[in-house]
Design a protein around this motif. Structure first.
Motif, PDB file in Angstrom:
ATOM      1  N   GLU A  62       0.897  -1.251  -0.113  1.00 20.17           N
ATOM      2  CA  GLU A  62       0.078   0.005   0.112  1.00 20.17           C
ATOM      3  C   GLU A  62       1.083   1.306  -0.188  1.00 20.17           C
ATOM      4  OE1 GLU A  62      -1.061   0.856   4.575  1.00 20.17           O
ATOM      5  OE2 GLU A  62      -1.620  -1.081   3.787  1.00 20.17           O
ATOM      6  N   LYS A  63       0.338   2.283  -0.359  1.00 22.61           N
ATOM      7  CA  LYS A  63       1.017   3.463  -0.785  1.00 22.61           C
ATOM      8  C   LYS A  63       0.738   4.419   0.393  1.00 22.61           C
ATOM      9  CE  LYS A  63       3.042   6.244  -4.278  1.00 22.61           C
ATOM     10  NZ  LYS A  63       2.658   6.951  -5.532  1.00 22.61           N
ATOM     11  N   GLU A  64       1.634   4.804   1.261  1.00 21.03           N
ATOM     12  CA  GLU A  64       1.192   5.625   2.386  1.00 21.03           C
ATOM     13  C   GLU A  64       1.471   7.153   1.983  1.00 21.03           C
ATOM     14  OE1 GLU A  64       0.014   6.273   6.440  1.00 21.03           O
ATOM     15  OE2 GLU A  64       0.143   4.344   5.342  1.00 21.03           O
ATOM     16  N   LYS A  65       0.358   8.199   2.358  1.00 22.75           N
ATOM     17  CA  LYS A  65       0.650   9.467   2.060  1.00 22.75           C
ATOM     18  C   LYS A  65       0.720  10.145   3.554  1.00 22.75           C
ATOM     19  CE  LYS A  65      -2.232   9.601  -1.884  1.00 22.75           C
ATOM     20  NZ  LYS A  65      -2.997  10.079  -2.785  1.00 22.75           N
ATOM     21  N   PHE A  66       2.036  10.938   3.441  1.00 23.07           N
ATOM     22  CA  PHE A  66       2.077  11.758   4.912  1.00 23.07           C
ATOM     23  C   PHE A  66       1.802  13.360   4.519  1.00 23.07           C
ATOM     24  CE2 PHE A  66       5.353   8.292   4.176  1.00 23.07           C
ATOM     25  CZ  PHE A  66       5.220   7.717   5.645  1.00 23.07           C
ATOM     26  N   SER A  67       1.649  13.941   5.498  1.00 17.56           N
ATOM     27  CA  SER A  67       1.202  15.303   5.592  1.00 17.56           C
ATOM     28  C   SER A  67       2.554  15.814   5.283  1.00 17.56           C
ATOM     29  CB  SER A  67       0.863  15.836   6.993  1.00 17.56           C
ATOM     30  OG  SER A  67      -0.532  15.122   7.303  1.00 17.56           O
ATOM     31  N   ILE A  68       2.530  17.121   4.637  1.00 14.56           N
ATOM     32  CA  ILE A  68       3.693  17.780   4.158  1.00 14.56           C
ATOM     33  C   ILE A  68       3.839  18.891   5.285  1.00 14.56           C
ATOM     34  CG2 ILE A  68       4.772  19.351   2.658  1.00 14.56           C
ATOM     35  CD1 ILE A  68       3.391  17.628   0.473  1.00 14.56           C
ATOM     36  N   MET A  69       5.112  19.035   5.555  1.00 11.10           N
ATOM     37  CA  MET A  69       5.346  20.207   6.744  1.00 11.10           C
ATOM     38  C   MET A  69       6.421  21.216   6.224  1.00 11.10           C
ATOM     39  SD  MET A  69       4.290  18.499  10.221  1.00 11.10           S
ATOM     40  CE  MET A  69       4.379  19.974  10.961  1.00 11.10           C
TER      41      MET A  69
END
Length: 154
Positions: A2-9
């Motif tokens: 699965e492809k995880e998405k992270f919040s951009i900071m």
């Protein structure tokens, strides 16, 4: 995967999300590693069991072949003995038949001899009877005296 998405900071991705993701993946890797270790151990056990069963199979197969050879040899010997018994029985039967035929021939010869002797005796008896008949025919009896003479008194 699965492809995880992270919040951009500001200086990149959210460090806590990435750390959580990495921890989660490390836990998955550990679980998979443990599962792999269990599977390797099971594989070793199964390999040992297979080897043990294969050894037993080989021994049983060898034992079976030995028994089949022994059974085949026993059948061959039994057939040979049976043939010998039949041959002996045939020879004995031939001997018995020959002896019986010889005895029957002897009995027939004896019956024929007795028959010839009986015919000879019969012929001689007939001849003797004929002679007796001739003698009887030639035999003359004296005449019977008068019986009245005997009745008289003197």
């Amino acid at each position: 995967m699965e492809k995880e998405k992270f919040s951009i900071m500001r200086n990149g991705y959210n460090r806590y999300q990435v750390d959580d993701y990495i921890q989660k993946k490390e836990n998955e890797i550990d679980a998979l590693q443990k599962k792999l270790d269990v599977m390797k151990h099971e594989k070793e056990q199964l390999s040992q069991e297979f080897q043990c069963l294969d050894d037993k199979y080989s021994k049983l197969n060898d034992n079976l072949q030995v028994k089949e050879k022994a059974a085949s040899e026993m059948a061959r010997i039994a057939m040979k003995e049976a043939n010998m018994i039949v041959d002996t029985a045939n020879q004995n039967a031939d001997t018995i038949i020959k002896e019986a035929l010889m005895m029957a021939k002897g009995i027939l010869l004896e019956v024929a001899r007795l028959g010839n002797e009986a015919n000879d005796v019969k012929s001689s008896m007939k001849e003797e009877l004929r002679k007796i008949e001739e003698v009887l025919d030639d035999f003359e009896t004296p005449s019977i005296p008068n019986m009245d003479i005997l009745k008289k008194e003197f």
